[in-house]
Design an enzyme around this catalytic site. Structure first.
Site, short mmCIF file in Angstrom:
data_model
loop_
_atom_site.label_atom_id
_atom_site.label_comp_id
_atom_site.label_asym_id
_atom_site.label_seq_id
_atom_site.Cartn_x
_atom_site.Cartn_y
_atom_site.Cartn_z
N PHE A 53 6.54 -3.93 -3.94
CA PHE A 53 7.87 -3.89 -4.55
C PHE A 53 8.38 -5.33 -4.63
CE2 PHE A 53 7.00 0.09 -2.54
CZ PHE A 53 7.54 1.06 -3.36
N GLU A 54 8.88 -5.73 -5.80
CA GLU A 54 9.14 -7.15 -6.01
C GLU A 54 10.30 -7.69 -5.16
OE1 GLU A 54 10.38 -7.69 -10.19
OE2 GLU A 54 10.67 -5.54 -10.13
N ASN A 55 11.14 -6.80 -4.65
CA ASN A 55 12.20 -7.31 -3.77
C ASN A 55 11.64 -7.80 -2.43
OD1 ASN A 55 11.54 -4.80 -2.79
ND2 ASN A 55 13.63 -4.06 -2.60
N GLY A 56 10.34 -7.54 -2.20
CA GLY A 56 9.70 -8.09 -1.00
C GLY A 56 9.19 -7.04 -0.03
N ASN B 106 11.66 -12.68 -12.78
CA ASN B 106 11.90 -12.79 -11.33
C ASN B 106 11.04 -13.88 -10.70
OD1 ASN B 106 13.93 -10.94 -10.95
ND2 ASN B 106 12.55 -9.22 -10.56
#
Lengths: 257, 306
Positions: A53-56, B106
């Site tokens: 997940f790109e939020n980490g 991003n």
């Protein structure tokens, strides 16, 4: 809306998306339906898949509760790793990600995707939210899946703006612009599954969902969509798959729209 | 000895966010969004701000609607669970946009901030090649290294980064856990950092676990104690995401007039975050924070002994 066959188009799309995940693959999950597709794949045929997940967040076990966003607290609990976006994107950049999911407003016959501007970017008729991580997923994963509604205004001959590169104008375009790998493996819509010719990279109709038809899919496509000689019916979700989907999304927030 | 860094939200915003400043916020993505700080920026009628972030889940939209923003440097501005951002759209649609947008992904915004943090003019990437971000954002260029095309992502160094954290001491030491997004890159790149904390704790608590500290305290210009300050976004260990608030906002902000009413109700007519939480109602807040029924999920202690 539940169709006469007892499941919604979204449920079928989740099942079709989940089947694109192979066991053991590292998957860049994304938002909305892919959140459920990843969980479905994990609980059926791909128990060893890993979700990024790109939020980490890295998870080898789907969250226990329905996610409205990847940043919901249940997605952190029991994660394999909580870290920065940069670290997740490094995995993508180095080629460690087999498959990513993205959605969009406009897609074209070579799988280029627009989530930024409808009309002229300097004076758009509609300003869409933008890339998020989609450009990165489309640039750097080994293959990606696009999920969207099948409408003529969305499946267009040429997108107004390439947010997430597909196959450009076809052929070896990706190599020519310097992209290291990748490209769309499938476009899963509310009516069909569309894939891309290995040589020309042009989209073709691979299967139609049971509630649709070749004629309907072509009629709702903004270009003369080619049809595979082997065109067939998309396999409907099995009872077991539906049970898992409905356990994940009992209120139908994402799958009964 | 009283610390100079612990201050109220109005004082921190007044002191460190001048008109025209570049401000990085919403850095963890969908969680830990500093809504209380954003609302105070709106109450103080700041002008001409440049907002920097990865995705923004409605806070950028609110600042844009309130007229505080002239430039957005971001990958995505919208409403993650509900759809488009209406004020953002209104500002950009048609032939007289009232806002300048520098399109990023991003990864590229993270690289820009990391370059700023490193003190180098740019970082390269193989992302974005073939995309129209290279066309609509004039700051990107293609460079070649031994014939290999790379996108040159120029550095960004925000004047201020605002980070919402679970706990901090009054010197600026702050613990943050869960997904971090681009918080570290932005905090390192920014000249100064405002730390918002759910809890103020003794420095001994922060120093008991230095690996969990987000950034060096000497970069922190202000520490603000603001419980509930990230609502409606979630804070791990404190409260969940208020999905209904995002959907209500989506409906309310469909028209400029509707947004003005929303701004009046939730921002201008409340004095600060405590009044905002009172307006939200104790029952709704209890549903999100579940003080009575929540199961704590404590991490195992780590031993720093030697």
């Amino acid at each position: 809306m539940v169709t006469s066959v007892g499941y919604t188009a979204q449920e079928l799309m989740v099942a079709a998306a989940a089947r694109e995940i192979h066991d053991g693959e590292v998957v860049f999950v994304g938002m909305r339906l892919p959140l459920i597709a990843f969980a479905l794949a994990k609980r059926t045929h791909a128990p060893n898949a890993v979700g990024l997940f790109e939020n980490g967040i890295v998870r080898d076990e789907p969250s226990r509760e329905l996610l409205y966003t990847m940043g919901d607290p249940p997605n952190v609990v029991g994660a394999e790793w909580c870290t920065s976006l940069s670290n997740i994107m490094c995995l993508l950049a180095q080629g460690a990600v087999a498959l990513g999911f993205i959605g969009g407003a406009q897609v074209d016959r070579f799988g280029n995707l627009n989530t930024s501007y409808i009309g002229d970017p300097c004076a758009p008729t509609t300003k869409l939210p933008g890339s998020g991580g989609a450009t990165d997923i489309a640039s750097l994963s080994h293959r990606h899946i696009i999920i969207m509604e099948h409408e003529r205004r969305r499946l267009v001959e040429r997108v107004d703006y390439i947010t997430s590169p597909g196959f450009g104008d076809g052929g070896d375009w990706r190599a020519r612009v310097g992209l290291p790998r990748g490209g769309p493996a499938a476009l899963i819509t509310t009516l069909s599954v569309i894939r891309f010719d290995p040589q020309t990279k042009e989209a073709y109709l691979d299967s139609c969902h049971p509630h649709s038809s070749v004629e309907e899919a072509r009629a709702h496509t903004g270009w003369d969509l080619k049809v595979a000689p082997t065109v067939h019916m998309t396999a409907p979700p099995t009872e077991a798959e539906l049970q898992v989907i409905r356990a994940i999304d009992p209120q139908g927030f994402w799958t009964h729209v | 000895m009283p610390s100079r860094k612990l201050m109220s939200m109005p004082d921190a915003v007044a002191a460190f966010i001048p008109d025209g400043a570049s401000v990085a916020l919403g850095l963890a993505l969908e969680s830990l969004i500093p809504f209380a700080a954003g609302h105070e920026i709106i109450r103080q009628r700041k002008q001409g701000l440049t907002l920097i972030g990865p995705i923004s889940d409605i806070l950028f939209d609110q600042l844009i609607g309130a007229g505080c923003v002239s430039r957005v440097i971001a990958a995505w501005v919208g409403n993650v669970s509900a759809g488009l951002a209406h004020n953002y759209r209104r500002a950009l649609e048609g032939d007289k946009p009232s806002l300048v947008v520098e399109d990023h992904s991003n990864f590229s915004i993270a690289l820009a901030l990391r370059a700023g943090a490193m003190g180098v003019p740019y970082l390269p990437t193989r992302s974005l090649l073939g995309s129209d971000l290279l066309r609509s954002n004039p700051h990107f260029r293609i460079i070649h290294d031994d014939g290999v095309p790379l996108v040159r992502v120029p550095a960004l160094a925000p004047a201020v980064a605002i980070v919402h954290t679970q706990r901090a001491d009054d010197q600026g030491g702050a613990h943050c856990w869960g997904n971090l997004g681009i918080s570290e890159d932005a905090a390192l790149a920014a000249r100064q950092v405002i730390v918002i904390a759910e809890e103020i704790v003794p420095s001994s608590v922060i120093r008991s676990d230095p690996n969990r500290v987000l950034l060096p305290a000497f970069k922190v210009c202000a520490v603000v104690h603001e419980p509930g300050g990230a609502h409606p976004s979630p804070v791990q260990g404190h409260y969940g995401r208020d999905h209904a608030m995002y959907h209500d906002y989506h409906q309310a902000s469909r028209t400029a007039e509707g947004f003005a009413r929303w701004q009046s109700e939730w921002i201008d007519s409340v004095s600060g975050r405590q009044a905002y939480l009172s307006r939200l109602g104790a029952g709704r807040w209890a549903d999100l924070s579940r003080p009575a029924t929540r199961t704590p999920r404590l991490a195992a202690a780590v031993d720093y002994g030697y």
